[in-house]
Design a protein around this motif. Structure first.
Motif, PDB file in Angstrom:
ATOM      1  N   ILE A  18      44.511  75.327  75.750  1.00 15.60           N
ATOM      2  CA  ILE A  18      44.936  74.465  76.547  1.00 15.60           C
ATOM      3  C   ILE A  18      45.665  75.146  77.763  1.00 15.60           C
ATOM      4  O   ILE A  18      45.785  74.516  79.025  1.00 15.60           O
ATOM      5  CB  ILE A  18      46.033  73.698  75.859  1.00 15.60           C
ATOM      6  N   ARG A  19      46.358  76.257  77.249  1.00 13.15           N
ATOM      7  CA  ARG A  19      46.980  76.882  78.557  1.00 13.15           C
ATOM      8  C   ARG A  19      46.259  77.416  79.601  1.00 13.15           C
ATOM      9  O   ARG A  19      46.285  77.547  80.765  1.00 13.15           O
ATOM     10  CB  ARG A  19      47.736  78.132  77.951  1.00 13.15           C
ATOM     11  N   GLN A  20      44.815  77.985  79.369  1.00  9.13           N
ATOM     12  CA  GLN A  20      43.759  78.168  80.123  1.00  9.13           C
ATOM     13  C   GLN A  20      43.306  77.030  80.968  1.00  9.13           C
ATOM     14  O   GLN A  20      42.941  76.999  82.175  1.00  9.13           O
ATOM     15  CB  GLN A  20      42.840  78.835  79.407  1.00  9.13           C
ATOM     16  N   ALA A  66      52.950  71.224  83.891  1.00  9.91           N
ATOM     17  CA  ALA A  66      53.025  69.679  83.537  1.00  9.91           C
ATOM     18  C   ALA A  66      51.639  69.294  82.968  1.00  9.91           C
ATOM     19  O   ALA A  66      51.780  68.347  82.064  1.00  9.91           O
ATOM     20  CB  ALA A  66      53.509  69.057  84.707  1.00  9.91           C
ATOM     21  N   GLU A  67      50.760  69.847  83.500  1.00  3.47           N
ATOM     22  CA  GLU A  67      49.402  69.345  82.993  1.00  3.47           C
ATOM     23  C   GLU A  67      49.143  70.004  81.524  1.00  3.47           C
ATOM     24  O   GLU A  67      48.639  69.172  80.632  1.00  3.47           O
ATOM     25  CB  GLU A  67      48.392  69.874  83.650  1.00  3.47           C
ATOM     26  N   GLN A  68      49.662  71.057  81.230  1.00  4.13           N
ATOM     27  CA  GLN A  68      49.640  71.707  79.884  1.00  4.13           C
ATOM     28  C   GLN A  68      50.370  70.885  78.760  1.00  4.13           C
ATOM     29  O   GLN A  68      49.965  70.460  77.765  1.00  4.13           O
ATOM     30  CB  GLN A  68      50.102  73.095  79.955  1.00  4.13           C
ATOM     31  N   LYS A  69      51.545  70.534  79.240  1.00  6.57           N
ATOM     32  CA  LYS A  69      52.233  69.574  78.384  1.00  6.57           C
ATOM     33  C   LYS A  69      51.561  68.186  78.102  1.00  6.57           C
ATOM     34  O   LYS A  69      51.679  67.504  77.100  1.00  6.57           O
ATOM     35  CB  LYS A  69      53.713  69.218  78.959  1.00  6.57           C
ATOM     36  N   GLY A  70      51.043  67.533  79.321  1.00  2.56           N
ATOM     37  CA  GLY A  70      50.344  66.473  79.157  1.00  2.56           C
ATOM     38  C   GLY A  70      49.168  66.275  78.154  1.00  2.56           C
ATOM     39  O   GLY A  70      48.887  65.515  77.384  1.00  2.56           O
ATOM     40  N   TYR A  71      48.444  67.575  78.214  1.00  4.71           N
ATOM     41  CA  TYR A  71      47.172  67.608  77.280  1.00  4.71           C
ATOM     42  C   TYR A  71      47.647  67.797  75.922  1.00  4.71           C
ATOM     43  O   TYR A  71      47.065  67.248  74.948  1.00  4.71           O
ATOM     44  CB  TYR A  71      46.303  68.838  77.616  1.00  4.71           C
ATOM     45  N   TYR A  72      48.634  68.617  75.788  1.00  5.87           N
ATOM     46  CA  TYR A  72      49.328  68.789  74.178  1.00  5.87           C
ATOM     47  C   TYR A  72      49.799  67.380  73.834  1.00  5.87           C
ATOM     48  O   TYR A  72      49.381  67.095  72.532  1.00  5.87           O
ATOM     49  CB  TYR A  72      50.672  69.546  74.148  1.00  5.87           C
ATOM     50  N   THR A  80      41.575  78.309  68.910  1.00  9.24           N
ATOM     51  CA  THR A  80      42.654  77.460  69.646  1.00  9.24           C
ATOM     52  C   THR A  80      44.016  77.919  69.221  1.00  9.24           C
ATOM     53  O   THR A  80      44.193  77.926  67.983  1.00  9.24           O
ATOM     54  CB  THR A  80      42.107  76.205  69.440  1.00  9.24           C
ATOM     55  N   GLU A  81      44.906  77.582  70.383  1.00  8.79           N
ATOM     56  CA  GLU A  81      46.342  77.590  69.871  1.00  8.79           C
ATOM     57  C   GLU A  81      46.889  76.283  69.350  1.00  8.79           C
ATOM     58  O   GLU A  81      48.252  76.365  68.988  1.00  8.79           O
ATOM     59  CB  GLU A  81      47.098  78.113  71.115  1.00  8.79           C
TER      60      GLU A  81
END
Length: 497
Positions: free
Chosen positions: A67-69, A75-81, A374-375
């Motif tokens: 997700i980080r990549q 903000a996008e990263q948090k949204g995907y998580y 994946t993380e």
């Protein structure tokens, strides 16, 4: 291109005893919208549906499980998580969205539905994975750190082009599940066995593909289940399964001996590559084909369960001749009528299309999407990510198939958007070599043209004599294409007053 596992090329050019036999593929134009998800109405929240589409676009253009990549901003990263960990986002709804698109494509087509199982093993991360989050026992251990995928990948018979998924079954084995002896496995109803996955996905696929002209379900030896031959076939739906073991026939004979005693219907030759994993050396293999309609008896343990006493199937024997240590020797069971050698060759070609689902799993793991790296910490979140990845990775498979297709694959607009095509056009000029052998001679309106460019930027040399670009090279090339487009956008944004 050779199918390294079974020894058959994905697009068969059979060098027969007396003449060449070709299978002509007619490529039909498919509306590009069917290859792009539309989550509206499936997730029950417009914000979640927009986030799902955004994440899918990232997965499609930059294949990754990190997700980080994938995210461009924090903000996008948090949204995907948050999206993947949101309990209101159900994996069943993500599967339904994919099946809905496939249903719209099925009308009037003759289809192949290929099934197989893939294990996603997260053992490397078991120390940080959440307990009771959709993970279970592995094939190789009892620790709860894996889950399984069992999709129905649908191809159009006309071009053997991938159209989508009729169903994607995601499941895990409970950690406390009793062993076969404790469960009295042999007397269990088929619905209570893990092997029911073959029947379940076929049944759900029949519903999704109800408007198709015909559907042929293709499975490996694990799908050789008597109950399935009883439950699934009808005038419209057929089975094509590699036999797991010989069976008793109504005439008192054994299946394998019966079919191998038939006269040779024809022969063809294929080139087998070196495969150190199987101690297989490069050679030219001569293959004989026999076939026989047989009446298979119901196994003794099923006679009291109301199944028919026998079923009628045709068995095709595909056998290598000559003195070799590990000759090709397998049997195909099908409900299709086989009346000639040419009929048998078509069935062999269809079965060989299983190679595509093996490539699909290869792209999903290791050097492709790297799902096992994946993380994410929740099994439920990883399962949802995988379902979205399955539809996103079709682009790589479409390019791989296009390169082996005499019609050069699907129309390029089926696979790439306008922005990508414009970038590929510019890159094509730069990548052209000075010699004829290092130039892109393919039709710019077909996917093979794009596959040549993406393969080149993914590390492939560009010489057809060295073989086509592999799925990993195509994946790397797709990554680079995404970076190039992002860089171009950045330049435009910076240069805008």
């Amino acid at each position: 291109m050779i199918n390294k596992r079974n020894g058959f090329p994905p697009q068969i050019k059979l060098r027969c005893t007396h003449k060449y036999v070709y299978f002509r593929r007619m490529i039909e134009t498919v509306n590009p919208s069917y290859f792009f998800p539309n989550y509206v109405g499936f997730l029950g929240d417009l914000r979640l549906e927009r986030r799902a589409k955004e994440l899918w676009n990232k997965l499609c253009n930059h294949p990754s499980s990190s997700i980080r990549q994938l995210a461009s901003t924090k903000a996008e990263q948090k949204g995907y998580y948050r999206f993947l960990n949101n309990e209101t986002v159900k994996e069943e709804e993500l599967v339904k969205e994919s099946s809905h698109r496939m249903s719209s494509l099925a009308k009037g087509r003759n289809l192949l539905c290929i099934q197989d199982t893939c294990e996603v093993n997260l053992g490397k991360h078991k120390g940080r994975l959440k307990k009771d989050s959709g993970l279970g026992r592995s094939d190789k251990s009892d620790t709860a750190h894996c889950f399984k995928l069992h999709p129905g990948l649908v191809l159009d018979v006309a071009g053997l082009n991938p159209l989508g998924f009729s169903h994607i079954k995601v499941f895990h084995r409970p950690e406390e599940m009793p062993d076969r002896i404790e469960r009295a496995y042999k007397t269990q109803p088929i619905e209570e066995k893990e092997s029911y996955k073959w029947i379940e996905v076929a049944q759900k696929s029949k519903e999704v593909l109800k408007d198709a002209e015909t559907v042929t379900f293709i499975e490996d030896r694990e799908g050789d289940i008597y109950e399935q031959f009883v439950m699934i076939p009808d005038e419209k739906h057929h089975l094509l399964i590699r036999s797991r073991t010989t069976r008793n026939l109504s005439n008192g004979k054994k299946l394998y001996k019966e079919v191998d005693s038939q006269p040779i219907a024809g022969t063809y030759t294929i080139d087998l590559p070196t495969d150190s994993r199987k101690n297989q050396y490069k050679r030219e293999a001569e293959i004989t084909v026999r076939f026989k309609k047989c009446e298979i008896k119901c196994p003794n343990n099923l006679k009291k369960k109301g199944y028919p006493e026998s079923i009628e199937l045709t068995c095709i024997s595909v056998k290598e001749i000559g003195k070799v240590s590990k000759p090709i020797n397998w049997k195909l069971l099908t409900t299709h009528k086989i009346e000639s050698y040419q009929d048998a060759l078509v069935i062999i070609e269809w079965y060989n299309a299983r190679w595509y689902i093996e490539q699909l799993f290869r792209i999903l793991k290791k050097q492709g999407f790297g799902i096992e790296e994946t993380e994410l910490e929740s099994g439920w979140a990883i399962r949802k990510l995988v379902i979205m990845q399955m539809t996103a990775l079709l682009k790589i498979l479409q390019m791989n198939i296009a390169y082996a297709d005499p019609e050069e694959g699907q129309p390029i607009e089926d696979v790439f958007d306008t922005e990508q095509i414009e970038t590929l056009t510019l890159m094509n000029t730069k990548l052209q070599g000075k010699t004829i052998k290092l130039q892109n001679h393919h039709n710019p309106k077909r996917t093979k043209w794009a596959a040549w460019i993406i393969g080149r930027i993914g590390g492939w040399k560009g010489y057809d004599s060295q073989g086509p670009p592999g799925v990993i090279a195509l994946k790397k090339g797709l990554d680079r294409l995404s970076y190039i487009i992002e860089g171009t956008k950045l330049i435009k944004d910076v240069g805008t007053p």
